[in-house]
Design a protein around this motif. Structure first.
Motif, PDB file in Angstrom:
ATOM      1  N   LYS A  32       0.864  -1.167  -0.160  1.00 59.08           N
ATOM      2  CA  LYS A  32      -0.056   0.035  -0.031  1.00 59.08           C
ATOM      3  C   LYS A  32       0.871   1.288   0.146  1.00 59.08           C
ATOM      4  CE  LYS A  32      -3.234   3.016   2.351  1.00 59.08           C
ATOM      5  NZ  LYS A  32      -2.727   4.267   1.957  1.00 59.08           N
ATOM      6  N   GLU A  39      -8.327   3.769  -1.580  1.00 58.01           N
ATOM      7  CA  GLU A  39      -8.828   3.429  -0.023  1.00 58.01           C
ATOM      8  C   GLU A  39      -9.696   2.017  -0.295  1.00 58.01           C
ATOM      9  OE1 GLU A  39      -8.042   3.391   3.704  1.00 58.01           O
ATOM     10  OE2 GLU A  39      -7.217   5.000   2.488  1.00 58.01           O
ATOM     11  N   PHE A  42      -7.308  -0.979  -0.484  1.00 59.38           N
ATOM     12  CA  PHE A  42      -6.746  -1.259   0.809  1.00 59.38           C
ATOM     13  C   PHE A  42      -7.613  -1.975   1.726  1.00 59.38           C
ATOM     14  CE2 PHE A  42      -5.072   0.242   5.029  1.00 59.38           C
ATOM     15  CZ  PHE A  42      -3.764  -0.446   4.749  1.00 59.38           C
TER      16      PHE A  42
END
Length: 132
Positions: A32, A39, A42
């Motif tokens: 990441k 996001e 992730f």
């Protein structure tokens, strides 16, 4: 007591298994940080890490009766009656391992006669690998 694994062996095996989780999550975090990742991706990667935790350990316990740390210290896990763990036993044990991750594993092993909260919840015990 006969059949009780020394606390140090159990704690060291637990630390090795925790390192497996740490390395897995570190790889995800490094990825990441190295690549610009949205996001949502992730979050999905973290869910994969959680799924790894909830699938890897129960699978190891059911299929091989031991994890990597347990193999290194020649330990294995069985039901209280000596039988092989079912998938539900392994899942229950995995869920309660969160208590061990809090850092009280050694304390529980001492005060509960060689058994952790996860062992008691799933009605399992850890024995030497060569024992029946």
């Amino acid at each position: 007591m006969r059949g009780v694994i020394p606390v140090l062996k159990r704690v060291l095996a637990f630390i090795i298994d925790a390192l497996v989780l740490f390395v897995t999550s570190s790889v995800i975090r490094a990825f990441k940080n190295a690549v610009i990742v949205p996001e949502l991706v992730f979050i999905a990667m973290n869910l994969i890490c959680l799924a790894y935790l909830l699938l890897y350990f129960p699978w190891q316990w059911v299929r091989y009766k031991k994890t990597l740390g347990m193999r290194l210290f020649k330990l294995r896990i069985v039901r209280e009656d000596g039988g092989t763990l079912t998938k539900m036993d392994a899942f229950i044990r995995c869920c309660f391992c969160a208590w061990d991750l809090v850092g009280f594993a050694g304390l529980f092993l001492i005060y509960f006669k060689g058994r952790t909260i996860a062992d008691m919840a799933a009605k399992t015990k850890v024995i030497p690998a060569e024992a029946n």
